[in-house]
Design a protein around this motif. Structure first.
Motif, short mmCIF file in Angstrom:
data_model
loop_
_atom_site.label_atom_id
_atom_site.label_comp_id
_atom_site.label_asym_id
_atom_site.label_seq_id
_atom_site.Cartn_x
_atom_site.Cartn_y
_atom_site.Cartn_z
N CYS B 322 -83.38 4.19 44.37
CA CYS B 322 -84.01 4.92 45.54
C CYS B 322 -85.31 5.77 44.63
N SER B 323 -85.02 6.51 43.59
CA SER B 323 -85.92 7.30 43.06
C SER B 323 -87.11 6.46 42.56
N MET B 324 -86.95 5.28 42.15
CA MET B 324 -87.84 4.32 41.67
C MET B 324 -88.69 3.88 42.74
N SER B 325 -88.20 3.73 44.06
CA SER B 325 -88.88 2.98 44.92
C SER B 325 -89.55 3.96 45.85
N CYS B 326 -89.27 5.10 45.64
CA CYS B 326 -89.99 6.16 46.55
C CYS B 326 -91.31 6.56 46.33
N THR B 327 -92.26 6.04 47.18
CA THR B 327 -93.76 6.48 47.11
C THR B 327 -94.07 7.86 46.64
N SER B 328 -93.39 8.70 47.52
CA SER B 328 -93.65 10.23 47.37
C SER B 328 -93.03 10.83 46.40
N ASP B 329 -91.93 10.02 45.90
CA ASP B 329 -91.06 10.48 44.82
C ASP B 329 -89.97 11.73 45.27
N ILE B 330 -89.58 11.60 46.31
CA ILE B 330 -88.99 12.87 46.86
C ILE B 330 -87.26 12.29 47.06
N ALA B 331 -87.10 11.06 47.01
CA ALA B 331 -85.65 10.46 47.37
C ALA B 331 -84.69 10.70 46.45
N ASP B 332 -85.04 11.04 45.11
CA ASP B 332 -84.02 11.18 43.86
C ASP B 332 -82.89 11.91 44.46
N PRO B 333 -81.62 11.46 44.37
CA PRO B 333 -80.54 12.50 44.91
C PRO B 333 -80.15 13.47 43.70
N VAL B 334 -80.58 13.17 42.44
CA VAL B 334 -80.28 14.16 41.25
C VAL B 334 -81.08 15.62 41.82
N ASN B 335 -82.30 15.50 42.05
CA ASN B 335 -83.06 16.46 42.32
C ASN B 335 -82.51 17.47 43.49
#
Lengths: 277, 343
Positions: B322-335
């Motif tokens: 999910c982190s790699m595919s998110c255009t805005s780079d907001i999907a990363d569950p870790v963050n």
């Protein structure tokens, strides 16, 4: 390996239209029976996935009671989109496809032996009719029975024969109101919560609510004023129940799937779920 | 069941024989990324992949799957199952498959998924290279991979091949295997343990229950969720690449003859705007998750809390897709999780 013989939960069954009546400008009332002659067993408040091949599938609450249906069952379809428009073109003798019954239904056993109040707004009268008819048929099993019904206007009141019966019946304290009257309308005009001014809702009542999403909050407020306990309030919810079998995710509220954990929920369970009301 | 060893020089012959005899789906290179695809020959197999673009669930739950075919008034289900070997699945994807197995099998068992799943043999393989956003070393680590038939671990001079089922054991006849020695086993254990500490991303809080509680408590922090989602395009990419997402839409399509057609299920995602929308008639609509923040929150809740009781852990395996595919780079569950836990 070819086709599997195990039951496929997405393959519907054929239902024959025994009777079709256009009850309002947009709503059509169908009485159905299984095309293969099988007895259709269901409980009040359960739902069906109704479809036509090539058009799609929609969730519809059963509008009849198994106590008086004689092997048939009723649904009311409002013309809204592609699927419902196609279904509402069907007439007596036609066939539609169904999957179900699905979902839990009303907690009949919990309601038995108690004062029962049903609050139905608009098309919410369709699923609750399954309960209303059940109570009327098994009247001795319940104490006082009160029905509050609100519609947008007199033309959109459904089940005219039933309404006539309920207005004159001593088995139900029936109160009705419309948002907007017309020349012939002599009844009350206003929102459904106005009915709480005249209806007696005893604090120990078990209450079932079904209607448009906005209605729930206002009705619950009135019920609390009347002293009804939260765990005696049951809500029949509407969501996008696409698959009806707890898989597709569209009707999910927190960890609940409306299609299999509901559509009827106790208020105490729902109020923990932030997106429910 | 059993533990075998196969020498590095014999491995290619093993895969060649498998590919000749069976339908084998494995990781292959596609430009700079990897995908699970039917192997044409053993040379295509890239067990050194980091992560595939789509998770292997697509083999049992295709992106677009016919579920009912109709012609005029006639219709029937269409579960046409092919036996296949899913070869080289990383442990985090095995965990995710085990979750989707449970969810499609429970309550109303879905034969459209289960029939494909049960006809498959799953062979896992160790992670040789780690994806740039992976965090599988710190999420749901107590949930062990299961449900697979065999597992390969690359060790110095060959592979340890562990079989767990008859289906896994049956593969041994395709290669030159010997009984594994103790050192092969301990080497493999070491390889698989070591990779857990090498993820580029790390959840600061490992206890999944405390994460679940705190995330759940943040539900009504609307400002937080709106802020997380302010750059969300509602594209649903995070859902589509997720190995534990299993939502779908169902659509009917006519063939050109206007007589026959197919009822098809297609992957759907709760981040898309229409996902929870219903029509009420009279032109009115109700969207039960209208705001981007509502939808963003729903996904995080689903991955960290909603399904935990059923799954015995979070519905996230730390693959990083999910982190790699998110255009805005907001999907990363870790963050998101680390932020919530900091408060």
């Amino acid at each position: 390996m070819g086709c599997h013989c195990e039951e496929n939960i997405f393959v519907p069954k054929e239902a024959k239209i025994v009777k079709a009546a256009q009850v309002t400008e947009r709503e059509k009332h169908f009485t159905l029976k299984m095309a293969d002659g099988a007895k259709f067993e269901y409980a009040p408040g359960q739902i069906l996935e109704v479809s036509l091949m090539g058009y799609g599938e929609i969730p519809i609450g059963l509008a009849s009671s198994p106590t008086s249906s004689n092997g048939t069952f009723d649904i009311v379809v409002r013309t809204v989109g592609r699927v419902s428009t196609a279904i509402n073109r069907l007439e007596e003798g036609g066939t539609m496809l169904i999957r179900g019954p699905l979902g839990n239904g009303f907690p009949i056993d919990e309601l038995k032996g108690h004062n029962v109040v049903v609050v139905a707004g608009g098309i919410g009268l369709c699923p609750t009719r399954s309960l209303i008819k059940y109570i009327m048929d098994e009247r001795a099993s319940f104490k006082e029975f009160t029905l509050l019904y609100g519609a947008r206007n007199p033309e959109e009141q459904m089940f005219q024969d039933d309404l006539k019966l309920w207005r004159g019946s001593s088995d139900v304290c029936f109160h009705e109101i419309v948002d907007k009257g017309n020349d012939k309308w002599k009844g009350k005009v206003g929102v459904i919560t106005n009915l709480f001014k005249e209806a007696t809702v005893k604090p120990d009542s078990k209450v079932v609510i079904c209607g448009p999403p906005i209605m729930f909050r206002f009705v619950i407020r009135e019920l609390k004023k009347a002293g009804v306990k939260e765990n005696n309030i049951f809500l029949d919810l509407e969501r996008r129940m696409k698959c009806g079998v707890g898989k597709c995710g569209h009707c999910q509220i927190n960890d609940k799937y409306v299609c299999i954990d509901g559509p009827v929920f106790n208020y105490t369970d729902l109020k923990q779920l932030e997106e429910a009301l | 069941m059993n533990k075998y060893f196969i020498k590095a020089q014999d491995f290619e012959t093993f895969v060649t024989k498998l590919v000749e005899a069976k339908q084998v789906i494995g990781p292959v290179a596609k430009k700079s990324r990897f995908v699970f695809e039917k192997l044409k020959n053993s040379k295509e197999l890239r067990l050194d992949y980091d992560v595939t673009v789509l998770p292997p669930k697509k083999e049992f739950f295709p992106t677009c799957q016919p579920i009912v075919k109709f012609e005029g008034d006639k219709f029937e289900g269409c579960v046409n199952v092919e036996e296949k070997i899913l070869f080289g699945v990383h442990f985090y994807d095995i965990k995710a498959l085990d979750m989707t197995d449970l969810l499609y099998n429970e309550n109303h068992r879905d034969i459209n998924y289960m029939a494909h799943r049960e006809a498959a043999t799953i062979v896992g393989s160790n992670v040789q290279n780690i994806a740039e956003r992976a965090f599988f070393g710190t999420v749901g680590v107590h949930v062990k991979p299961k449900g697979h038939d065999a597992f390969l671990t690359k060790i110095d001079d060959g592979y340890l091949f562990e079989t767990y089922t008859d289906k896994g054991e049956a593969l041994v006849s395709f290669g030159t295997f010997t009984k594994a020695k103790k050192e092969h086993e301990s080497n493999a254990l070491d390889v698989n343990n070591r990779v857990m500490g090498k993820c580029p991303e790390v959840l600061d809080y490992v206890g999944y229950e405390s994460v679940a509680n705190k995330v759940r408590k943040a539900f009504n922090n609307t400002a937080f969720w709106e802020d997380c989602a302010k750059d969300c395009f509602s594209c649903g990419s995070c859902n589509i690449v997720c190995p534990t997402c299993y939502c779908f839409d169902v659509q009917d399509n006519w063939n050109v003859d206007q007589v026959s057609g197919t009822r098809t299920r297609k992957w759907d995602g709760c981040l898309t705007e229409d996902f929870a929308k219903i029509s009420l008639g009279f032109g009115a609509q109700e969207n039960f998750r209208e705001k981007r923040g509502d939808r963003f929150r729903h996904r995080i809740m689903r991955k960290t809390t909603y399904l935990n009781a059923k799954l015995g852990g979070p519905a996230c395996v730390g693959c990083g897709r999910c982190s790699m595919s998110c255009t805005s780079d907001i999907a990363d569950p870790v963050n998101v999780i680390n932020k919530i836990m900091e408060v």
